[in-house]
Structure formats: structure tokens, C-alpha cells
Design a protein around this motif. Structure first.
Motif, PDB file in Angstrom:
ATOM      1  N   THR A 185       0.834  -1.206   0.000  1.00  0.00           N
ATOM      2  CA  THR A 185       0.000   0.000   0.000  1.00  0.00           C
ATOM      3  C   THR A 185       0.866   1.252   0.000  1.00  0.00           C
ATOM      4  O   THR A 185       0.570   2.234  -0.695  1.00  0.00           O
ATOM      5  CB  THR A 185      -0.937   0.011   1.218  1.00  0.00           C
ATOM      6  N   ALA A 186       1.952   1.215   0.780  1.00  0.00           N
ATOM      7  CA  ALA A 186       2.865   2.362   0.827  1.00  0.00           C
ATOM      8  C   ALA A 186       3.515   2.592  -0.535  1.00  0.00           C
ATOM      9  O   ALA A 186       3.687   3.745  -0.962  1.00  0.00           O
ATOM     10  CB  ALA A 186       3.930   2.143   1.901  1.00  0.00           C
ATOM     11  N   ALA A 187       3.854   1.509  -1.235  1.00  0.00           N
ATOM     12  CA  ALA A 187       4.477   1.642  -2.558  1.00  0.00           C
ATOM     13  C   ALA A 187       3.511   2.269  -3.562  1.00  0.00           C
ATOM     14  O   ALA A 187       3.895   3.129  -4.367  1.00  0.00           O
ATOM     15  CB  ALA A 187       4.941   0.279  -3.051  1.00  0.00           C
ATOM     16  N   VAL A 188       2.246   1.860  -3.515  1.00  0.00           N
ATOM     17  CA  VAL A 188       1.239   2.445  -4.404  1.00  0.00           C
ATOM     18  C   VAL A 188       1.073   3.933  -4.097  1.00  0.00           C
ATOM     19  O   VAL A 188       0.966   4.765  -5.002  1.00  0.00           O
ATOM     20  CB  VAL A 188      -0.110   1.703  -4.248  1.00  0.00           C
ATOM     21  N   TRP A 189       1.048   4.268  -2.809  1.00  0.00           N
ATOM     22  CA  TRP A 189       0.926   5.669  -2.383  1.00  0.00           C
ATOM     23  C   TRP A 189       2.086   6.492  -2.924  1.00  0.00           C
ATOM     24  O   TRP A 189       1.883   7.592  -3.454  1.00  0.00           O
ATOM     25  CB  TRP A 189       0.896   5.707  -0.854  1.00  0.00           C
ATOM     26  N   ARG A 190       3.301   5.981  -2.802  1.00  0.00           N
ATOM     27  CA  ARG A 190       4.473   6.717  -3.301  1.00  0.00           C
ATOM     28  C   ARG A 190       4.396   6.905  -4.815  1.00  0.00           C
ATOM     29  O   ARG A 190       4.686   7.985  -5.331  1.00  0.00           O
ATOM     30  CB  ARG A 190       5.751   5.970  -2.939  1.00  0.00           C
ATOM     31  N   ASP A 191       4.011   5.848  -5.526  1.00  0.00           N
ATOM     32  CA  ASP A 191       3.932   5.936  -6.979  1.00  0.00           C
ATOM     33  C   ASP A 191       2.918   7.004  -7.404  1.00  0.00           C
ATOM     34  O   ASP A 191       3.153   7.759  -8.359  1.00  0.00           O
ATOM     35  CB  ASP A 191       3.542   4.584  -7.576  1.00  0.00           C
ATOM     36  N   GLU A 192       1.779   7.066  -6.688  1.00  0.00           N
ATOM     37  CA  GLU A 192       0.749   8.046  -7.032  1.00  0.00           C
ATOM     38  C   GLU A 192       1.272   9.467  -6.836  1.00  0.00           C
ATOM     39  O   GLU A 192       1.072  10.338  -7.698  1.00  0.00           O
ATOM     40  CB  GLU A 192      -0.498   7.833  -6.180  1.00  0.00           C
ATOM     41  N   LEU A 193       1.943   9.700  -5.723  1.00  0.00           N
ATOM     42  CA  LEU A 193       2.449  11.050  -5.471  1.00  0.00           C
ATOM     43  C   LEU A 193       3.606  11.411  -6.380  1.00  0.00           C
ATOM     44  O   LEU A 193       3.707  12.553  -6.843  1.00  0.00           O
ATOM     45  CB  LEU A 193       2.849  11.198  -3.996  1.00  0.00           C
ATOM     46  N   LEU A 194       4.480  10.451  -6.659  1.00  0.00           N
ATOM     47  CA  LEU A 194       5.605  10.740  -7.554  1.00  0.00           C
ATOM     48  C   LEU A 194       5.104  11.055  -8.958  1.00  0.00           C
ATOM     49  O   LEU A 194       5.707  11.872  -9.672  1.00  0.00           O
ATOM     50  CB  LEU A 194       6.569   9.551  -7.576  1.00  0.00           C
ATOM     51  N   ALA A 195       3.997  10.422  -9.373  1.00  0.00           N
ATOM     52  CA  ALA A 195       3.430  10.721 -10.685  1.00  0.00           C
ATOM     53  C   ALA A 195       2.907  12.153 -10.750  1.00  0.00           C
ATOM     54  O   ALA A 195       2.890  12.772 -11.821  1.00  0.00           O
ATOM     55  CB  ALA A 195       2.306   9.731 -11.000  1.00  0.00           C
ATOM     56  N   LEU A 196       2.477  12.685  -9.601  1.00  0.00           N
ATOM     57  CA  LEU A 196       1.996  14.070  -9.552  1.00  0.00           C
ATOM     58  C   LEU A 196       3.149  15.074  -9.508  1.00  0.00           C
ATOM     59  O   LEU A 196       2.957  16.250  -9.833  1.00  0.00           O
ATOM     60  CB  LEU A 196       1.115  14.273  -8.321  1.00  0.00           C
ATOM     61  N   ALA A 197       4.318  14.617  -9.078  1.00  0.00           N
ATOM     62  CA  ALA A 197       5.479  15.508  -8.927  1.00  0.00           C
ATOM     63  C   ALA A 197       6.157  15.711 -10.279  1.00  0.00           C
ATOM     64  O   ALA A 197       7.266  15.237 -10.540  1.00  0.00           O
ATOM     65  CB  ALA A 197       6.452  14.927  -7.908  1.00  0.00           C
ATOM     66  N   ARG A 198       5.464  16.436 -11.137  1.00  0.00           N
ATOM     67  CA  ARG A 198       5.918  16.601 -12.512  1.00  0.00           C
ATOM     68  C   ARG A 198       7.077  17.594 -12.598  1.00  0.00           C
ATOM     69  O   ARG A 198       7.133  18.557 -11.832  1.00  0.00           O
ATOM     70  CB  ARG A 198       4.754  17.082 -13.388  1.00  0.00           C
ATOM     71  N   PRO A 199       7.979  17.374 -13.550  1.00  0.00           N
ATOM     72  CA  PRO A 199       9.065  18.338 -13.750  1.00  0.00           C
ATOM     73  C   PRO A 199       8.508  19.728 -14.035  1.00  0.00           C
ATOM     74  O   PRO A 199       7.491  19.882 -14.714  1.00  0.00           O
ATOM     75  CB  PRO A 199       9.800  17.780 -14.976  1.00  0.00           C
ATOM     76  N   GLY A 200       9.179  20.725 -13.498  1.00  0.00           N
ATOM     77  CA  GLY A 200       8.751  22.099 -13.711  1.00  0.00           C
ATOM     78  C   GLY A 200       7.996  22.691 -12.540  1.00  0.00           C
ATOM     79  O   GLY A 200       7.899  23.916 -12.434  1.00  0.00           O
ATOM     80  N   LEU A 201       7.435  21.839 -11.688  1.00  0.00           N
ATOM     81  CA  LEU A 201       6.770  22.346 -10.487  1.00  0.00           C
ATOM     82  C   LEU A 201       7.809  22.931  -9.540  1.00  0.00           C
ATOM     83  O   LEU A 201       8.867  22.331  -9.326  1.00  0.00           O
ATOM     84  CB  LEU A 201       6.004  21.228  -9.770  1.00  0.00           C
ATOM     85  N   ARG A 202       7.483  24.071  -8.952  1.00  0.00           N
ATOM     86  CA  ARG A 202       8.405  24.665  -7.976  1.00  0.00           C
ATOM     87  C   ARG A 202       8.542  23.724  -6.782  1.00  0.00           C
ATOM     88  O   ARG A 202       7.558  23.221  -6.245  1.00  0.00           O
ATOM     89  CB  ARG A 202       7.882  26.019  -7.512  1.00  0.00           C
ATOM     90  N   GLY A 203       9.776  23.465  -6.378  1.00  0.00           N
ATOM     91  CA  GLY A 203      10.030  22.631  -5.213  1.00  0.00           C
ATOM     92  C   GLY A 203       9.877  21.146  -5.453  1.00  0.00           C
ATOM     93  O   GLY A 203       9.801  20.371  -4.494  1.00  0.00           O
ATOM     94  N   VAL A 204       9.853  20.723  -6.711  1.00  0.00           N
ATOM     95  CA  VAL A 204       9.590  19.307  -6.988  1.00  0.00           C
ATOM     96  C   VAL A 204      10.716  18.412  -6.467  1.00  0.00           C
ATOM     97  O   VAL A 204      10.486  17.263  -6.093  1.00  0.00           O
ATOM     98  CB  VAL A 204       9.363  19.099  -8.499  1.00  0.00           C
ATOM     99  N   ARG A 205      11.928  18.949  -6.414  1.00  0.00           N
ATOM    100  CA  ARG A 205      13.050  18.140  -5.922  1.00  0.00           C
ATOM    101  C   ARG A 205      12.850  17.777  -4.461  1.00  0.00           C
ATOM    102  O   ARG A 205      13.021  16.624  -4.057  1.00  0.00           O
ATOM    103  CB  ARG A 205      14.355  18.914  -6.123  1.00  0.00           C
ATOM    104  N   GLN A 206      12.481  18.782  -3.628  1.00  0.00           N
ATOM    105  CA  GLN A 206      12.204  18.478  -2.222  1.00  0.00           C
ATOM    106  C   GLN A 206      11.002  17.548  -2.113  1.00  0.00           C
ATOM    107  O   GLN A 206      10.994  16.634  -1.283  1.00  0.00           O
ATOM    108  CB  GLN A 206      11.931  19.756  -1.427  1.00  0.00           C
ATOM    109  N   ALA A 207       9.999  17.764  -2.945  1.00  0.00           N
ATOM    110  CA  ALA A 207       8.796  16.934  -2.882  1.00  0.00           C
ATOM    111  C   ALA A 207       9.134  15.465  -3.093  1.00  0.00           C
ATOM    112  O   ALA A 207       8.638  14.590  -2.368  1.00  0.00           O
ATOM    113  CB  ALA A 207       7.777  17.400  -3.920  1.00  0.00           C
TER     114      ALA A 207
END
Length: 333
Positions: A185-207
Motif C-alpha cells: 500500500t505504501a508503494a502504491v501511495w508513493r507511486d501516485e504522489l511521484l506521478a503528480l510531482a511533474r518536472p517544472g513544479l516549484r520545489g519538486v526536488r524536495q517533494a
């Protein structure tokens, strides 16, 4: 104040927040004149939340920063026409019940909709950001970003300790039962959030770092902040919620394990002594005695020491290092 119900208010949800909020028209109908209203605000017995909405000074003073900001969010929603704004960032976080460790927003955060050009007005900041329709939801009658999107926006814009505390809480809500985190479940959660962390978003590296670092086994924001500082000090792969079986068969879980030092670490948050949801003993005194017995049992069956630290010890990584060093616990290497 309204009796014992509010004597130890720490957190509130949307429904409780609405119960505290009073409109100008409600106060006037209750017999309060415009002059009394102004005098009450000046004296601190009333607090103006937003245009036309108030809360008593006593209720306001009892609330943690998360509760205060939720009241502000509700005030903005009450003054808005139609469906109301879409709340985002820290303002969405308090709607979801996420912690804001050391982060007290000065404005209410919303999504800039349509062709409006004013980004800040009367204590409200409008963010010009693209949010997919599937990530705009209704929580208790308030429109806000979804839980994954809210965590992402905090992860990329909030100070690191606050970002990790929110991410840990979000992961805990979906992947933790008792003291165990479900890895799939934790792996699915991480994958979902990482998919939202698109390049170009401010602060995406910290995210991305926050998403990978998140661990739902941290039960209190102070444990999450401790994890951040311990990582800064060089601790990797720390044992969390370490199980210990007491001499009478009781099952205990220790916040942190330091095998090299043969010592357990416990963040001593005040929640366990003040929050009815966490308080398992009849009184605060009973809870302190229960904690002492628990610690004695753990020392007896393991031979390990126990070091406790509080909020004052996690203001900085160096402060936590000094506390641990006093008990013979030193960073690797």
C-alpha cells in the motif's frame, strides 16, 4: 466557554470549527450591538476571523495553529459566493486534518480560478496552478485539493520538517494498521504522489525526497521531525515502532531503536497526556505511571536503555544530537 467539552480542546474538524464560528448577523440577533462588537474585538473577547465572521477569544486561544487556520478557512468559505473557493496547500491540509508542524500560515490559500487577476486580497492568496478535476474534492462542504495533491503541494513548498510531518500523517492514514505499515500500500501511495510531482513544479526536488522519505509509522508530528533531524545527523534505516514483549506478555512499541547504543528513543509529546484520543489510562497521573511501568518492563527484558526527548530537543538537529549524546548515543561514524 461551554463546559468541560472545551476544557482541553487541542484539535478540531470542519464540523467542530463551524460550531465555533459566529456570523455578524448571528451576534446581532443574539442582542450584541455594533459598538459591543467593536469593543469585544478590541478587548480580545471576540476575534474577527474574516469579513463578517467571528469566534470568541477564549475558543481561539485554546486552539492549536491547525485549528486556528481551519477557522480562518471556514471564515473565507462563509464569505464566498456560490460553491466557494478551492482551498489548497496548508489550507487544504487543515481541512484534511494534517499537521502543520511549526508552520502557521498568515493567509488562506486558494486556487486561482478562471480569469481573475488578483492573486492576494483580504488575507487570501490565490495560486495560479493547474489542478486536474479528479484532484478537486468536497470535504465537509468545502472544496479543496485531494489528499495526495495536498501532500504534494506541502512537500514542495513547506519547510522540510512540516512537509515530512504531513507526508507521514498522510501515509499513515492509508497504509498503517496499528504499528505496522503495509509495504504494498505504501508503494502504491508513493507511486501516485511521484506521478503528480511533474518536472517544472516549484520545489519538486524536495517533494520527491519527502515522498520517498515518508514513513507512516511515525505516530506524532514530533516523531516525524525527529526523523528529519536524525537523517541530517547521519542515521539511516532506523528501526521504528520496535516491538518488545514485556515480562507479563504485554506488547510494547518503542518509537526508535538504536542497536549500536543498545538504547530505545521515545519522543515525549504532550499528546499522550492531554489528548483523549491517545489517553488510554483514566487520568494523566495514571498515564504517567503506565508509561513508567512500560519503560521498566522494556529495560528489564531487553537490557537496553531508554532516552526520551521533547519538542524543545527537536528545534534543531544539533539540539537533538546533544540530547542523544548525553545518553551515549552518537551518529554513525
Amino acid at each position: 466557554m461551554r463546559g468541560r467539552q472545551h476544557e482541553r480542546m487541542r484539535r478540531i474538524d470542519v464540523t467542530q470549527g463551524r460550531g465555533l464560528l459566529r456570523s455578524r448577523s448571528q451576534l446581532v440577533r443574539a442582542g450584541i450591538t455594533e459598538r459591543q462588537l467593536r469593543d469585544g474585538v478590541a478587548a480580545g473577547t471576540l476575534r474577527r476571523v474574516h469579513r463578517g465572521t467571528y469566534v470568541t477569544g477564549a475558543d481561539w486561544r485554546e486552539l492549536w495553529p491547525e485549528g486556528r487556520h481551519l477557522i480562518e478557512v471556514l471564515g473565507v468559505a462563509a464569505a464566498a459566493p456560490g460553491a466557494g473557493p478551492i482551498f489548497t496547500h496548508a489550507s487544504a491540509a487543515v481541512i484534511w486534518g494534517l499537521p502543520l508542524w511549526g508552520h502557521a500560515p498568515r493567509e488562506v490559500h486558494t486556487v486561482l480560478e478562471g480569469r481573475r487577476h488578483t492573486r492576494e486580497i483580504a488575507g487570501v492568496v490565490r495560486h495560479q496552478m493547474a489542478v486536474d478535476e479528479c484532484h478537486i474534492v468536497d470535504v465537509g462542504g468545502l472544496r479543496c485539493t485531494s489528499l495526495p495533491r495536498t501532500i504534494l503541494d506541502l512537500a514542495r513548498t513547506a519547510p522540510l520538517p512540516a512537509a515530512v510531518a504531513a507526508a507521514d500523517a498522510g501515509l499513515r492514514s492509508v497504509a498503517v494498521q496499528g504499528h505496522t505499515q503495509d509495504a504494498d500500500t505504501a508503494a502504491v501511495w508513493r507511486d501516485e504522489l511521484l506521478a503528480l510531482a511533474r518536472p517544472g513544479l516549484r520545489g519538486v526536488r524536495q517533494a520527491r525526497h519527502v515522498i520517498e522519505f515518508a514513513d507512516g509509522r511515525a505516530q506524532l508530528p514530533g516523531e516525524s521531525v525527529s526523523r528529519v533531524h536524525l537523517d541530517t545527523l547521519g542515521y539511516r534505516g532506523l528501526d521504528l515502532q520496535v516491538p518488545v514483549i514485556g515480562p507479563d506478555g504485554d506488547r510494547y512499541f518503542m518509537d526508535f531503536g538504536f542497536p549500536r547504543a543498545r538504547c530505545f528513543g521515545e519522543f515525549d509529546g504532550t499528546d499522550k497526556y492531554l489528548d483523549p484520543e491517545l489517553l488510554r489510562a483514566a487520568t494523566t497521573g495514571d498515564e504517567v505511571l503506565r508509561e513508567k511501568r512500560r519503560e521498566d518492563d522494556v529495560r528489564g527484558v531487553t537490557g537496553w536503555g531508554v532516552v526520551r526527548w521533547s519538542g524543545a530537543d527537536i528545534r534543531t538537529a544539533d539540539a537533538l544530537a546533544r540530547r542523544l549524546a548525553a545518553f551515549g548515543i552518537h551518529p554513525p561514524g
